[in-house]
Structure formats: structure tokens, C-alpha cells
Write a protein that holds these residues in place. Structure first.
Motif, PDB file in Angstrom:
ATOM      1  N   VAL A 110       0.859  -1.184   0.000  1.00  0.00           N
ATOM      2  CA  VAL A 110       0.000   0.000   0.000  1.00  0.00           C
ATOM      3  C   VAL A 110       0.895   1.234   0.000  1.00  0.00           C
ATOM      4  O   VAL A 110       1.654   1.468   0.952  1.00  0.00           O
ATOM      5  N   GLY A 111       0.827   2.003  -1.082  1.00  0.00           N
ATOM      6  CA  GLY A 111       1.731   3.126  -1.285  1.00  0.00           C
ATOM      7  C   GLY A 111       1.516   4.271  -0.313  1.00  0.00           C
ATOM      8  O   GLY A 111       0.588   4.275   0.506  1.00  0.00           O
ATOM      9  N   GLU A 112       2.379   5.266  -0.409  1.00  0.00           N
ATOM     10  CA  GLU A 112       2.310   6.417   0.485  1.00  0.00           C
ATOM     11  C   GLU A 112       0.982   7.167   0.308  1.00  0.00           C
ATOM     12  O   GLU A 112       0.513   7.376  -0.799  1.00  0.00           O
ATOM     13  N   ASN A 113       0.382   7.491   1.458  1.00  0.00           N
ATOM     14  CA  ASN A 113      -0.879   8.244   1.479  1.00  0.00           C
ATOM     15  C   ASN A 113      -1.984   7.532   0.694  1.00  0.00           C
ATOM     16  O   ASN A 113      -2.889   8.159   0.164  1.00  0.00           O
ATOM     17  N   ALA A 114      -1.907   6.209   0.613  1.00  0.00           N
ATOM     18  CA  ALA A 114      -2.911   5.411  -0.090  1.00  0.00           C
ATOM     19  C   ALA A 114      -3.807   4.694   0.915  1.00  0.00           C
ATOM     20  O   ALA A 114      -3.492   4.592   2.094  1.00  0.00           O
ATOM     21  N   THR A 115      -4.931   4.179   0.406  1.00  0.00           N
ATOM     22  CA  THR A 115      -5.906   3.490   1.246  1.00  0.00           C
ATOM     23  C   THR A 115      -6.261   2.147   0.614  1.00  0.00           C
ATOM     24  O   THR A 115      -6.508   2.072  -0.596  1.00  0.00           O
ATOM     25  N   LEU A 116      -6.299   1.108   1.435  1.00  0.00           N
ATOM     26  CA  LEU A 116      -6.724  -0.209   0.972  1.00  0.00           C
ATOM     27  C   LEU A 116      -7.684  -0.820   1.970  1.00  0.00           C
ATOM     28  O   LEU A 116      -7.407  -0.855   3.175  1.00  0.00           O
ATOM     29  N   GLU A 117      -8.817  -1.309   1.462  1.00  0.00           N
ATOM     30  CA  GLU A 117      -9.716  -2.144   2.259  1.00  0.00           C
ATOM     31  C   GLU A 117      -9.669  -3.549   1.678  1.00  0.00           C
ATOM     32  O   GLU A 117     -10.046  -3.781   0.539  1.00  0.00           O
ATOM     33  N   LEU A 118      -9.169  -4.495   2.473  1.00  0.00           N
ATOM     34  CA  LEU A 118      -9.021  -5.885   2.053  1.00  0.00           C
ATOM     35  C   LEU A 118     -10.005  -6.735   2.854  1.00  0.00           C
ATOM     36  O   LEU A 118      -9.924  -6.818   4.077  1.00  0.00           O
ATOM     37  N   THR A 135      -1.160 -13.768   4.761  1.00  0.00           N
ATOM     38  CA  THR A 135      -1.292 -12.383   4.310  1.00  0.00           C
ATOM     39  C   THR A 135      -0.089 -11.584   4.779  1.00  0.00           C
ATOM     40  O   THR A 135       0.265 -11.629   5.964  1.00  0.00           O
ATOM     41  N   GLU A 136       0.532 -10.849   3.846  1.00  0.00           N
ATOM     42  CA  GLU A 136       1.624  -9.944   4.189  1.00  0.00           C
ATOM     43  C   GLU A 136       1.254  -8.550   3.703  1.00  0.00           C
ATOM     44  O   GLU A 136       0.830  -8.379   2.558  1.00  0.00           O
ATOM     45  N   VAL A 137       1.398  -7.572   4.587  1.00  0.00           N
ATOM     46  CA  VAL A 137       1.009  -6.200   4.253  1.00  0.00           C
ATOM     47  C   VAL A 137       2.176  -5.269   4.524  1.00  0.00           C
ATOM     48  O   VAL A 137       2.737  -5.250   5.628  1.00  0.00           O
ATOM     49  N   LEU A 138       2.541  -4.486   3.511  1.00  0.00           N
ATOM     50  CA  LEU A 138       3.519  -3.415   3.668  1.00  0.00           C
ATOM     51  C   LEU A 138       2.766  -2.097   3.575  1.00  0.00           C
ATOM     52  O   LEU A 138       2.271  -1.723   2.510  1.00  0.00           O
ATOM     53  N   ALA A 139       2.627  -1.430   4.722  1.00  0.00           N
ATOM     54  CA  ALA A 139       1.922  -0.152   4.781  1.00  0.00           C
ATOM     55  C   ALA A 139       2.953   0.966   4.784  1.00  0.00           C
ATOM     56  O   ALA A 139       3.646   1.181   5.787  1.00  0.00           O
TER      57      ALA A 139
END
Length: 350
Positions: A110-118, A135-139
Motif C-alpha cells: 500500500v503506497g504512500e498516502n494510499a488506502t486499501l480495504e481488504l 497475508t503480508e502487508v507493507l503499509a
């Protein structure tokens, strides 16, 4: 002869005399992969391909299970959210065969200043087997991530979930779990709050019946300055069901002005249920705040009497109390059809 394995071992073993530092079980076997469907905007999701773990030292719930889903997944997807974008992704895992063998791996950046709903929706009529989810998440900086999961698997299926999240500066992650199905549910969550002012909120609800088993492990590593974590697990057990919660707040040296809190609440509906709660606090930094709490008990007799005095039977009153405890979390899923399916599962189990 069945092969036994260690799951969800505490990072710092304690309570040895109680034999609760880990769970001993086995990895169930099945035959058919589930049907995995991903719904998203075009260009956001791609086949995963071969990829190393985001955190090389990530342990997961169990080494053997983690290695299998990392290298030999049956379904794998890479989710990439560009800087400043706002995206939603829904993953449906439908274990529709009689016996299931599913290994799903999701890698989200999830890129800078981005939003993700998974959103995960696990369901199906499988009577036995195993569903494993990694699940692996890079915020990245200032990213906002929400991971929602509703699990309605068949009552004979084993579920193993591994999840790792890496937080950069000012990133925020919210996790919502509704765990209702499955025979044995082994859940492991590892959160590295590396960036300054990173924030985590994780709420998990469960409802056990018959001989269901919920084994939950959460590790919150506060590494950056002014990081915040707040986790809650709550649920109810009936029949001969069991729940184990191992929550660890780890304040690493340098995590100045960080705050962490963990709370585990369990409602015991029958005399043969078993609830184990191990909130652990580790600290190598002075200027931090850590709180942990655990409670387990029977139904509030005052509430029960009040509802019965209003014309409800004892079973109806129990249903109202349990559903009112779980519903606030279910209502946060944000998908009406999935919420109704979860509520129907709750009502069928009480």
C-alpha cells in the motif's frame, strides 16, 4: 501414527507448569483446492509468482505450515495500491469440495498516502481438510489499511492463518475478524510498528460450540517512536469448545512514548468449556505505556433475569446477550450480504 506439531508458541515461554506456552496439534490433510475469487479494480491485483517473505524471520503459527503456503500455495495474488490511490479488494475462498486442501497467499503493498480495504470471506460446505491463509502487508508512509475477515467454514475444517504487517511512518492499520466456523482455528498475527506514529487497532470476535477450538496469537512489536496498538478479542464458548489467547506487547528499545493495550473477554456458556488467556508484556524502554486485561465468566444473571422478566425464554435471553456482544464487530464489515450470513451463523449456533 499422526505427526504432532507446535503452534502459536509464546515468544518468551512462561507458565510452564500450566503447559500453555504453545498448542500441540497436527496439520490436517485434504484433497481439493478451494475456489478462490478476487474482486477488485483492474490493474490492482496480479498473480503473485515466486516471492520471499516480507520479513525473513517471520515465524507464523507453525514453521511447516508457513513454508508450505509460502512456496506451494494453490492461489497467490499480489495487491499493489499506488501512492495516493484508494482501493478495495475482496477475496472469497469457497471450500466447496467434501475435503479441502487450500493454501492462499496474499502480498499487499500500500503506497504512500494510499488506502486499501481488504475483505476476506471464507465459506463452504467442506466436511474436512485444511484451509491455510498467509497475508503480508507493507503499509508505507501515511497509508491507511483495513483488513476485514469473516470465516464461515464447515465445522470439520481446520483453518490456519499467518499474517504479518510492516508499518512505516504515520501508517494506520485496522483489523476486524469474525471467526465463527471451522473445527480448529489457529490464528497468528505479527505486527511490526517500525515507523514513527504508526497505529494498529485489531478487534476479533468468535463464537464456539460443540468441540470447536480457537487458538489466537498476537505479537505487537513497538519499534518506532510514538507508536500505538490497541487489540481486543471477545467471544463466547458453549458445549466443549476451547479458546486460547496469547497476546504479546513488546516495547523494543527506542520506542519512546509508545502505547499498547490488549484485552481478552470470554463468555462461558457451559461448564465444560475452557478459556486460556495469556496477555504478556515485554519492555526494554522506559517511557512507554502498556496495559493488558483478561476476563472470563458466566452470563450476567441480572441481564438474564431482566430479559426473562420481559417475556423471553432463557434460551432467547442468552441469544440476545451473545448477539448483542458480537454484533458491533459484525456490523463493521461493511458488506450487507456477508454481515447477514455472519448473523445467521451466530443465531444458528446459540
Amino acid at each position: 501414527m499422526e505427526k504432532r506439531a507446535i503452534f502459536n508458541e509464546l515468544p518468551r515461554p512462561t507458565f510452564r507448569w500450566l503447559k500453555v506456552n504453545y498448542t500441540e496439534s497436527q496439520i490436517e490433510e485434504g484433497q481439493h483446492p478451494a475456489m478462490v475469487t478476487v474482486f477488485s479494480e483492474e490493474g490492482i491485483v496480479a498473480p503473485l509468482g515466486k516471492r520471499e517473505l516480507l520479513k525473513e524471520s517471520f515465524l507464523g503459527a507453525n514453521k511447516e505450515s508457513l513454508e508450505a503456503v509460502t512456496a506451494h500455495y494453490t492461489a497467490g495474488f499480489a495487491v499493489t495500491v499506488p501512492d495516493g490511490a484508494h482501493e478495495k479488494v475482496e477475496v472469497v475462498i469457497d471450500a466447496d469440495a467434501d475435503t479441502v486442501n487450500e493454501k492462499t497467499r496474499i502480498f499487499a503493498t500500500v503506497g504512500e498516502n494510499a488506502t486499501l480495504e481488504l475483505l476476506y470471506h471464507l465459506k463452504g460446505r467442506a466436511e474436512s481438510g485444511n484451509v491455510t491463509l498467509l497475508t503480508e502487508v507493507l503499509a508505507k508512509k501515511q497509508a491507511n489499511v483495513t483488513v476485514k475477515k469473516v470465516q464461515l467454514l464447515g465445522e470439520g475444517v481446520q483453518q490456519i492463518e499467518h499474517r504479518y504487517t510492516k508499518f512505516e511512518d504515520d501508517s494506520k492499520v485496522e483489523c476486524i475478524n469474525v471467526e465463527l466456523g471451522g473445527k480448529e482455528n489457529i490464528l497468528y498475527y505479527d505486527e511490526d510498528l517500525i515507523g514513527e506514529r504508526a497505529e494498529l487497532v485489531h478487534d476479533l470476535a468468535y463464537l464456539g460450540e460443540k468441540e470447536q477450538r480457537f487458538d489466537i496469537s498476537m505479537l505487537m512489536s513497538h519499534i518506532g517512536k510514538k507508536t500505538v496498538s490497541d487489540i481486543h478479542t471477545l467471544g463466547a464458548l458453549s458445549g466443549k469448545s476451547k479458546k486460547a489467547f496469547r497476546g504479546t506487547l513488546d516495547f523494543i528499545r527506542g520506542s519512546v512514548a509508545s502505547e499498547g493495550a490488549e484485552e481478552d473477554t470470554c463468555l462461558l456458556l457451559d461448564p465444560e468449556v475452557k478459556s486460556v488467556s495469556l496477555p504478556l508484556l515485554l519492555c526494554k524502554e522506559d517511557n512507554v505505556v502498556g496495559n493488558h486485561a483478561a476476563s472470563a465468566g458466566q452470563l450476567d444473571q441480572t441481564k438474564l433475569f431482566y430479559l426473562m422478566s420481559r417475556g423471553f425464554s432463557e434460551s432467547e435471553a442468552k441469544h440476545i446477550i451473545v448477539e448483542s456482544m458480537l454484533r458491533p464487530i459484525i456490523d463493521r464489515i461493511g458488506n450487507e450480504d456477508i454481515e447477514e450470513a455472519a448473523l445467521a451463523a451466530v443465531r444458528a449456533k446459540i
